[in-house]
Motif scaffolding. Structure first.
Motif, PDB file in Angstrom:
ATOM      1  N   GLN A   1       4.242   1.216   1.934  1.00  0.00           N
ATOM      2  CA  GLN A   1       4.352   0.148   2.925  1.00  0.00           C
ATOM      3  C   GLN A   1       4.180  -1.247   2.288  1.00  0.00           C
ATOM      4  O   GLN A   1       3.220  -1.501   1.573  1.00  0.00           O
ATOM      5  CB  GLN A   1       3.277   0.348   4.013  1.00  0.00           C
ATOM      6  CG  GLN A   1       3.551  -0.455   5.264  1.00  0.00           C
ATOM      7  CD  GLN A   1       2.323  -0.527   6.168  1.00  0.00           C
ATOM      8  OE1 GLN A   1       1.270   0.042   5.883  1.00  0.00           O
ATOM      9  NE2 GLN A   1       2.462  -1.258   7.272  1.00  0.00           N
TER      10      GLN A   1
ATOM     11  N   PRO B   1       1.666 -11.835  15.494  1.00  0.00           N
ATOM     12  CA  PRO B   1       1.188 -10.654  16.214  1.00  0.00           C
ATOM     13  C   PRO B   1       0.308  -9.787  15.324  1.00  0.00           C
ATOM     14  O   PRO B   1       0.303  -9.955  14.095  1.00  0.00           O
ATOM     15  CB  PRO B   1       2.472  -9.909  16.582  1.00  0.00           C
ATOM     16  CG  PRO B   1       3.614 -10.713  16.097  1.00  0.00           C
ATOM     17  CD  PRO B   1       3.105 -11.839  15.274  1.00  0.00           C
ATOM     18  N   SER B   2      -0.401  -8.870  15.940  1.00  0.00           N
ATOM     19  CA  SER B   2      -1.250  -7.944  15.216  1.00  0.00           C
ATOM     20  C   SER B   2      -0.417  -7.163  14.192  1.00  0.00           C
ATOM     21  O   SER B   2       0.684  -6.735  14.491  1.00  0.00           O
ATOM     22  CB  SER B   2      -1.884  -7.002  16.239  1.00  0.00           C
ATOM     23  OG  SER B   2      -2.576  -6.000  15.576  1.00  0.00           O
ATOM     24  N   GLY B   3      -0.945  -7.024  12.978  1.00  0.00           N
ATOM     25  CA  GLY B   3      -0.241  -6.278  11.940  1.00  0.00           C
ATOM     26  C   GLY B   3       0.745  -7.098  11.141  1.00  0.00           C
ATOM     27  O   GLY B   3       1.425  -6.580  10.256  1.00  0.00           O
ATOM     28  N   SER B   4       0.820  -8.415  11.403  1.00  0.00           N
ATOM     29  CA  SER B   4       1.824  -9.219  10.702  1.00  0.00           C
ATOM     30  C   SER B   4       1.387  -9.616   9.291  1.00  0.00           C
ATOM     31  O   SER B   4       2.189 -10.141   8.521  1.00  0.00           O
ATOM     32  CB  SER B   4       2.179 -10.465  11.526  1.00  0.00           C
ATOM     33  OG  SER B   4       1.032 -11.198  11.865  1.00  0.00           O
ATOM     34  N   GLY B   5       0.121  -9.377   8.949  1.00  0.00           N
ATOM     35  CA  GLY B   5      -0.325  -9.637   7.578  1.00  0.00           C
ATOM     36  C   GLY B   5      -1.245 -10.838   7.431  1.00  0.00           C
ATOM     37  O   GLY B   5      -1.534 -11.278   6.312  1.00  0.00           O
ATOM     38  N   LYS B   6      -1.766 -11.357   8.531  1.00  0.00           N
ATOM     39  CA  LYS B   6      -2.602 -12.559   8.483  1.00  0.00           C
ATOM     40  C   LYS B   6      -3.912 -12.302   7.730  1.00  0.00           C
ATOM     41  O   LYS B   6      -4.281 -13.066   6.846  1.00  0.00           O
ATOM     42  CB  LYS B   6      -2.926 -13.040   9.913  1.00  0.00           C
ATOM     43  CG  LYS B   6      -1.701 -13.223  10.801  1.00  0.00           C
ATOM     44  CD  LYS B   6      -2.086 -13.674  12.194  1.00  0.00           C
ATOM     45  CE  LYS B   6      -2.912 -12.682  12.992  1.00  0.00           C
ATOM     46  NZ  LYS B   6      -2.204 -11.426  13.356  1.00  0.00           N
ATOM     47  N   THR B   7      -4.606 -11.243   8.123  1.00  0.00           N
ATOM     48  CA  THR B   7      -5.902 -10.963   7.494  1.00  0.00           C
ATOM     49  C   THR B   7      -5.731 -10.661   6.011  1.00  0.00           C
ATOM     50  O   THR B   7      -6.523 -11.123   5.178  1.00  0.00           O
ATOM     51  CB  THR B   7      -6.599  -9.787   8.219  1.00  0.00           C
ATOM     52  OG1 THR B   7      -6.890 -10.199   9.559  1.00  0.00           O
ATOM     53  CG2 THR B   7      -7.886  -9.385   7.529  1.00  0.00           C
ATOM     54  N   THR B   8      -4.687  -9.914   5.681  1.00  0.00           N
ATOM     55  CA  THR B   8      -4.411  -9.618   4.276  1.00  0.00           C
ATOM     56  C   THR B   8      -4.219 -10.913   3.482  1.00  0.00           C
ATOM     57  O   THR B   8      -4.787 -11.083   2.398  1.00  0.00           O
ATOM     58  CB  THR B   8      -3.139  -8.734   4.158  1.00  0.00           C
ATOM     59  OG1 THR B   8      -3.320  -7.579   4.969  1.00  0.00           O
ATOM     60  CG2 THR B   8      -2.874  -8.329   2.729  1.00  0.00           C
TER      61      THR B   8
ATOM     62  N   TYR C   1       0.879  -1.169   0.000  1.00  0.00           N
ATOM     63  CA  TYR C   1       0.000   0.000   0.000  1.00  0.00           C
ATOM     64  C   TYR C   1       0.915   1.216   0.000  1.00  0.00           C
ATOM     65  O   TYR C   1       1.710   1.380   0.929  1.00  0.00           O
ATOM     66  CB  TYR C   1      -0.869   0.020   1.255  1.00  0.00           C
ATOM     67  CG  TYR C   1      -1.897  -1.088   1.311  1.00  0.00           C
ATOM     68  CD1 TYR C   1      -3.024  -1.068   0.491  1.00  0.00           C
ATOM     69  CD2 TYR C   1      -1.745  -2.163   2.191  1.00  0.00           C
ATOM     70  CE1 TYR C   1      -3.981  -2.081   0.553  1.00  0.00           C
ATOM     71  CE2 TYR C   1      -2.693  -3.167   2.258  1.00  0.00           C
ATOM     72  CZ  TYR C   1      -3.806  -3.123   1.438  1.00  0.00           C
ATOM     73  OH  TYR C   1      -4.738  -4.123   1.502  1.00  0.00           O
TER      74      TYR C   1
ATOM     75  N   VAL D   1       3.154  -4.766   3.087  1.00  0.00           N
ATOM     76  CA  VAL D   1       2.502  -5.483   4.189  1.00  0.00           C
ATOM     77  C   VAL D   1       2.639  -6.997   4.031  1.00  0.00           C
ATOM     78  O   VAL D   1       2.534  -7.725   5.015  1.00  0.00           O
ATOM     79  CB  VAL D   1       1.024  -5.074   4.369  1.00  0.00           C
ATOM     80  CG1 VAL D   1       0.907  -3.592   4.632  1.00  0.00           C
ATOM     81  CG2 VAL D   1       0.176  -5.467   3.192  1.00  0.00           C
TER      82      VAL D   1
HETATM   83  P1  ADP Z   1      -3.077  -8.901  10.920  1.00  0.00           P
HETATM   84  O1  ADP Z   1      -4.347  -9.501  10.432  1.00  0.00           O
HETATM   85  O2  ADP Z   1      -1.965  -9.868  11.040  1.00  0.00           O
HETATM   86  O3  ADP Z   1      -3.275  -8.140  12.206  1.00  0.00           O
HETATM   87  P2  ADP Z   1      -3.293  -7.223   8.558  1.00  0.00           P
HETATM   88  O4  ADP Z   1      -3.162  -8.153   7.434  1.00  0.00           O
HETATM   89  O5  ADP Z   1      -4.682  -6.777   8.900  1.00  0.00           O
HETATM   90  O6  ADP Z   1      -2.570  -7.821   9.845  1.00  0.00           O
HETATM   91  O7  ADP Z   1      -2.443  -5.919   8.281  1.00  0.00           O
HETATM   92  C1  ADP Z   1      -1.063  -5.962   7.977  1.00  0.00           C
HETATM   93  C2  ADP Z   1      -0.553  -4.558   7.776  1.00  0.00           C
HETATM   94  O8  ADP Z   1      -1.133  -3.979   6.636  1.00  0.00           O
HETATM   95  C3  ADP Z   1      -0.873  -3.621   8.934  1.00  0.00           C
HETATM   96  O9  ADP Z   1       0.266  -2.840   9.192  1.00  0.00           O
HETATM   97  C4  ADP Z   1      -2.002  -2.778   8.404  1.00  0.00           C
HETATM   98  O10 ADP Z   1      -1.990  -1.523   8.985  1.00  0.00           O
HETATM   99  C5  ADP Z   1      -1.696  -2.728   6.929  1.00  0.00           C
HETATM  100  N1  ADP Z   1      -2.905  -2.570   6.101  1.00  0.00           N
HETATM  101  C6  ADP Z   1      -3.932  -3.444   6.025  1.00  0.00           C
HETATM  102  N2  ADP Z   1      -4.870  -3.010   5.165  1.00  0.00           N
HETATM  103  C7  ADP Z   1      -4.435  -1.826   4.689  1.00  0.00           C
HETATM  104  C8  ADP Z   1      -4.967  -0.869   3.753  1.00  0.00           C
HETATM  105  N3  ADP Z   1      -6.145  -1.067   3.132  1.00  0.00           N
HETATM  106  N4  ADP Z   1      -4.227   0.237   3.498  1.00  0.00           N
HETATM  107  C9  ADP Z   1      -3.032   0.437   4.095  1.00  0.00           C
HETATM  108  N5  ADP Z   1      -2.489  -0.425   4.974  1.00  0.00           N
HETATM  109  C10 ADP Z   1      -3.165  -1.538   5.285  1.00  0.00           C
END
Ligand code: ADP
Ligand code: MG
Length: 323
Positions: free
Chosen positions: A14, A35-42, A11, A16
């Motif tokens: 950044q 941990p939170s922010g590691s990219g799991k949901t993405t 993004y 991710v």
């Molecule tokens: P997790 O699920 O492991 O907590 P995420 O996959 O949600 O992590 O997010 C990984 C990183 O990507 C985070 O730093 C988050 O802030 C960033 N991020 C997620 N979605 C977006 C977006 N739409 N725009 C910019 N940054 C994003």
């Protein structure tokens, strides 16, 4: 059956996800943890194309995701989120039958499936089919949400921290339940959690992520016995100490002090001594709902499921008793 090949996601500046490659086998229970922010949901959202990679490709049954019709792709993938959004104005039955209906299953087959699934999670079909979501507890809603996701027998089920909003007991119950369901329906499951204990309890294999990179992919046994580096070892230890550390050392006597009905004695209940460890009490309460605390043949009181929940909620929040 599912393969990420050199997948990255950016993004603006950044990164991710940084050059992720992994393969999930047919029928596997695959857990993404970190941990939170590691990219799991993405990573998870890429599988049903809620997010597309900036680089690299993802394959399902050897076919690129981008070559699928997106509606068909999503209908073959079940998706469960942390806060299950059941449709509030639909009944439990209508919620479960949603995707089968989209797939044009005949009415009788749909109802049969809804009944079969409710029975599988110990929700009596005649009682629950016609209820609305508001008439269910949080744990029951989450169970129905899981059923909705698996009703049409998807190839892949994606779950993003589906139990993290639940109390510890409901969470444990649903963990056992999802394991059973997995053994029964043999779908491929990709499950996201930040809780290493949950990952170890559920995963056939675990993929540990950090800062958008994969640190280690292995079986729970191998990850515990041969952590790839200090981060893995530390993450595992921390997760263990988070819940266990808070609860270890506590006993039945601590819970009894919070109990709402300390002196109600019920004949058929199981007896425990006041120095029984809290972790053992949790298991007993799951099995029997209520226990009597007995010392030197004297009943000191009883502890119910609600008493235990109340106690755990206060403890795990770190809040104080009169909050
Ligand atoms: P997790 O699920 O492991 O907590 P995420 O996959 O949600 O992590 O997010 C990984 C990183 O990507 C985070 O730093 C988050 O802030 C960033 N991020 C997620 N979605 C977006 C977006 N739409 N725009 C910019 N940054 C994003
Ligand atoms: Mg997430």
């Amino acid at each position: 059956m599912l393969e990420f090949k050199n997948v990255s996601k950016r993004y603006q500046q950044q990164t991710v996800l940084d050059n992720i490659s992994l393969t999930v086998e047919e029928g596997e229970f695959f857990v993404l943890v970190g941990p939170s922010g590691s990219g799991k949901t993405t990573t998870l959202k890429m599988i049903n194309r809620l997010i597309d990679p900036s680089e690299g490709h993802i394959y399902l049954h050897q076919k690129k995701l981008s070559d699928y019709n997106i509606r068909e792709l999503r209908q073959s993938i079940g998706y469960v989120l942390q806060q299950i959004a059941l449709f509030p104005n639909l009944t439990v039955q209508e919620n479960i039958e949603l995707i089968p209906e989209l797939k044009k299953w005949p009415r009788l087959k749909r109802e049969e499936r809804a009944r079969e699934l409710l029975a599988l999670v110990n929700l009596e079909p005649d009682t629950y089919l016609k209820r609305k979501p508001a008439e269910l507890s949080g744990g029951e809603q989450q169970r129905v949400g899981i059923l909705r996701a698996i009703a049409a027998k998807p190839d892949v089920i994606l779950m993003d921290e589906p139990f993290s909003a639940l109390d510890p007991i409901a969470r444990q119950q649903l963990q056992s339940l999802i394991k059973e369901i997995h053994q029964e329906i043999k779908s491929t499951i990709v499950f996201v959690t930040h809780d290493m204990k949950e990952a170890i309890a559920l995963g056939d294999r675990i993929c540990l992520m950090r800062n958008g990179k994969i640190v280690q992919i292995d079986t729970p046994e191998m990850i515990q016995q041969h952590p790839e580096n200090d981060f893995v070892a530390e993450f595992f230890k921390q997760e263990q100490s988070q819940v266990e550390g808070e609860l270890s050392g506590l006993t039945v006597a601590d819970v009894l002090a919070f109990s709402q009905n300390p002196l109600v004695h019920q004949e058929e209940t199981v007896s425990v001594s006041p120095d029984t460890a809290l972790v053992d009490l949790i298991e007993l309460i799951q099995a029997h709902r209520v226990v009597s605390v007995v010392e030197h043949r004297q009943v000191l009181g009883t502890i119910s499921n609600d008493d235990l929940l109340h106690f755990l909620q206060l403890r795990l929040k770190g809040g104080d008793a009169d909050e």
